[in-house]
Design a protein around this motif. Structure first.
Motif, PDB file in Angstrom:
ATOM      1  N   GLY A 284      41.351  79.922  16.171  1.00 28.88           N
ATOM      2  CA  GLY A 284      41.965  79.490  17.422  1.00 28.88           C
ATOM      3  C   GLY A 284      43.133  78.538  17.224  1.00 28.88           C
ATOM      4  O   GLY A 284      43.289  77.575  17.984  1.00 28.88           O
ATOM      5  N   ILE A 285      43.959  78.807  16.234  1.00 27.31           N
ATOM      6  CA  ILE A 285      45.061  77.902  15.869  1.00 27.31           C
ATOM      7  C   ILE A 285      46.365  78.379  16.513  1.00 27.31           C
ATOM      8  O   ILE A 285      46.649  79.574  16.564  1.00 27.31           O
ATOM      9  CB  ILE A 285      45.193  77.849  14.331  1.00 27.31           C
ATOM     10  N   LEU A 286      47.154  77.423  16.971  1.00 28.75           N
ATOM     11  CA  LEU A 286      48.448  77.703  17.580  1.00 28.75           C
ATOM     12  C   LEU A 286      49.342  78.467  16.601  1.00 28.75           C
ATOM     13  O   LEU A 286      49.429  78.123  15.423  1.00 28.75           O
ATOM     14  CB  LEU A 286      49.118  76.383  17.975  1.00 28.75           C
ATOM     15  N   HIS A 287      50.005  79.507  17.082  1.00 32.13           N
ATOM     16  CA  HIS A 287      50.884  80.346  16.262  1.00 32.13           C
ATOM     17  C   HIS A 287      52.060  79.523  15.727  1.00 32.13           C
ATOM     18  O   HIS A 287      52.641  78.705  16.446  1.00 32.13           O
ATOM     19  CB  HIS A 287      51.404  81.506  17.110  1.00 32.13           C
ATOM     20  N   GLY A 288      52.415  79.747  14.468  1.00 34.57           N
ATOM     21  CA  GLY A 288      53.523  79.026  13.842  1.00 34.57           C
ATOM     22  C   GLY A 288      54.854  79.261  14.544  1.00 34.57           C
ATOM     23  O   GLY A 288      55.714  78.375  14.593  1.00 34.57           O
ATOM     24  N   GLY A 289      55.041  80.435  15.118  1.00 34.00           N
ATOM     25  CA  GLY A 289      56.262  80.722  15.860  1.00 34.00           C
ATOM     26  C   GLY A 289      56.365  79.901  17.133  1.00 34.00           C
ATOM     27  O   GLY A 289      57.458  79.493  17.539  1.00 34.00           O
ATOM     28  N   VAL A 290      55.228  79.636  17.756  1.00 32.54           N
ATOM     29  CA  VAL A 290      55.201  78.788  18.953  1.00 32.54           C
ATOM     30  C   VAL A 290      55.530  77.353  18.561  1.00 32.54           C
ATOM     31  O   VAL A 290      56.288  76.663  19.252  1.00 32.54           O
ATOM     32  CB  VAL A 290      53.837  78.872  19.670  1.00 32.54           C
ATOM     33  N   ILE A 291      54.990  76.904  17.437  1.00 29.33           N
ATOM     34  CA  ILE A 291      55.290  75.557  16.935  1.00 29.33           C
ATOM     35  C   ILE A 291      56.792  75.420  16.697  1.00 29.33           C
ATOM     36  O   ILE A 291      57.419  74.461  17.159  1.00 29.33           O
ATOM     37  CB  ILE A 291      54.491  75.267  15.647  1.00 29.33           C
ATOM     38  N   ALA A 292      57.374  76.394  15.993  1.00 27.39           N
ATOM     39  CA  ALA A 292      58.812  76.354  15.706  1.00 27.39           C
ATOM     40  C   ALA A 292      59.623  76.379  17.001  1.00 27.39           C
ATOM     41  O   ALA A 292      60.608  75.649  17.146  1.00 27.39           O
ATOM     42  CB  ALA A 292      59.207  77.517  14.799  1.00 27.39           C
ATOM     43  N   SER A 293      59.201  77.215  17.935  1.00 32.28           N
ATOM     44  CA  SER A 293      59.914  77.319  19.214  1.00 32.28           C
ATOM     45  C   SER A 293      59.884  76.009  19.979  1.00 32.28           C
ATOM     46  O   SER A 293      60.915  75.567  20.507  1.00 32.28           O
ATOM     47  CB  SER A 293      59.305  78.429  20.074  1.00 32.28           C
ATOM     48  N   LEU A 294      58.728  75.386  20.048  1.00 31.92           N
ATOM     49  CA  LEU A 294      58.606  74.122  20.784  1.00 31.92           C
ATOM     50  C   LEU A 294      59.478  73.036  20.147  1.00 31.92           C
ATOM     51  O   LEU A 294      60.175  72.297  20.845  1.00 31.92           O
ATOM     52  CB  LEU A 294      57.141  73.683  20.846  1.00 31.92           C
ATOM     53  N   LEU A 295      59.475  72.958  18.817  1.00 29.46           N
ATOM     54  CA  LEU A 295      60.324  71.974  18.141  1.00 29.46           C
ATOM     55  C   LEU A 295      61.804  72.286  18.339  1.00 29.46           C
ATOM     56  O   LEU A 295      62.627  71.378  18.494  1.00 29.46           O
ATOM     57  CB  LEU A 295      59.971  71.909  16.650  1.00 29.46           C
ATOM     58  N   ASP A 296      62.150  73.565  18.378  1.00 25.47           N
ATOM     59  CA  ASP A 296      63.537  73.968  18.599  1.00 25.47           C
ATOM     60  C   ASP A 296      63.993  73.649  20.021  1.00 25.47           C
ATOM     61  O   ASP A 296      65.107  73.163  20.231  1.00 25.47           O
ATOM     62  CB  ASP A 296      63.700  75.455  18.304  1.00 25.47           C
ATOM     63  N   VAL A 297      63.146  73.904  20.997  1.00 24.51           N
ATOM     64  CA  VAL A 297      63.493  73.617  22.391  1.00 24.51           C
ATOM     65  C   VAL A 297      63.690  72.110  22.583  1.00 24.51           C
ATOM     66  O   VAL A 297      64.659  71.673  23.214  1.00 24.51           O
ATOM     67  CB  VAL A 297      62.418  74.169  23.357  1.00 24.51           C
ATOM     68  N   ALA A 298      62.796  71.312  22.016  1.00 27.83           N
ATOM     69  CA  ALA A 298      62.940  69.850  22.117  1.00 27.83           C
ATOM     70  C   ALA A 298      64.215  69.394  21.417  1.00 27.83           C
ATOM     71  O   ALA A 298      64.974  68.563  21.937  1.00 27.83           O
ATOM     72  CB  ALA A 298      61.714  69.156  21.519  1.00 27.83           C
ATOM     73  N   GLY A 299      64.472  69.945  20.227  1.00 24.16           N
ATOM     74  CA  GLY A 299      65.682  69.596  19.487  1.00 24.16           C
ATOM     75  C   GLY A 299      66.944  69.985  20.221  1.00 24.16           C
ATOM     76  O   GLY A 299      67.913  69.225  20.271  1.00 24.16           O
ATOM     77  N   GLY A 300      66.947  71.159  20.828  1.00 23.70           N
ATOM     78  CA  GLY A 300      68.110  71.605  21.587  1.00 23.70           C
ATOM     79  C   GLY A 300      68.393  70.723  22.784  1.00 23.70           C
ATOM     80  O   GLY A 300      69.549  70.413  23.094  1.00 23.70           O
ATOM     81  N   ALA A 301      67.330  70.299  23.469  1.00 22.47           N
ATOM     82  CA  ALA A 301      67.498  69.402  24.620  1.00 22.47           C
ATOM     83  C   ALA A 301      68.088  68.065  24.178  1.00 22.47           C
ATOM     84  O   ALA A 301      68.985  67.517  24.823  1.00 22.47           O
ATOM     85  CB  ALA A 301      66.154  69.195  25.325  1.00 22.47           C
ATOM     86  N   MET A 302      67.622  67.554  23.037  1.00 26.70           N
ATOM     87  CA  MET A 302      68.150  66.281  22.529  1.00 26.70           C
ATOM     88  C   MET A 302      69.598  66.441  22.089  1.00 26.70           C
ATOM     89  O   MET A 302      70.433  65.564  22.328  1.00 26.70           O
ATOM     90  CB  MET A 302      67.281  65.787  21.367  1.00 26.70           C
ATOM     91  N   ALA A 303      69.919  67.559  21.438  1.00 23.92           N
ATOM     92  CA  ALA A 303      71.299  67.823  21.026  1.00 23.92           C
ATOM     93  C   ALA A 303      72.213  67.891  22.246  1.00 23.92           C
ATOM     94  O   ALA A 303      73.345  67.404  22.218  1.00 23.92           O
ATOM     95  CB  ALA A 303      71.372  69.126  20.232  1.00 23.92           C
TER      96      ALA A 303
END
Length: 155
Positions: free
Chosen positions: A57-76
């Protein structure tokens, strides 16, 4: 409200509007929590469709990458907004509409176990064309799951 407060409110509104118009963010269920000049925070509740390892029941690595990318894009975007404060609102919007990820490195530190995942992003550098952002993902127990460094084209 002073000029800096008004500018931050304008920036936060622009980021929020851009964020809410991206269907992928809605599909994942990402919600914005905080937008400031120093950081962006958003979270994602765990859902069965986001599981990558069904046995554990572990969060998918692609979802992890996406969430970090979305947060990073908003900060950029916030960093770019500040760099382009001399432009008209229309010119700024045109530049920010070209924002995109150039490079993204994710370090997966622990399995994505949890019920709620929170990503926070801070600006490392914001230039005229490129921003570099550092992001972290924690679960509801504040366990660090992954970190990311993203480079974003900012117009």
């Amino acid at each position: 409200m002073n000029h800096d407060d008004a500018l931050l409110a304008e920036q936060a509104q622009a980021v929020r509007q851009m964020f809410e118009r991206i269907p992928f963010n809605q599909a994942l269920g990402i919600e914005l929590d905080e937008i400031s000049t120093s950081r962006v925070v958003m979270h994602l509740p765990m859902k069965p469709e986001l599981v990558g390892n069904f046995v554990h029941g572990i969060l998918h690595g692609g979802v992890i990458a996406s969430l970090l990318d979305v947060a990073g894009g908003a900060m950029a975007m916030l960093g770019a907004f500040d760099k382009h404060r001399h432009l008209t609102m229309q010119e700024r919007a045109a530049r920010l509409s070209r924002l995109g990820t150039i490079d993204l490195r994710i370090d997966y530190l622990r399995p994505g176990r949890g019920t709620r995942f929170t990503a926070s992003a801070t600006l490392l550098r914001s230039g005229n064309k490129v921003a570099v952002v550092r992001s972290e993902l924690h679960n509801e127990s504040d366990t660090l799951i992954a970190v990311g460094t993203g480079t974003y084209l900012c117009g």
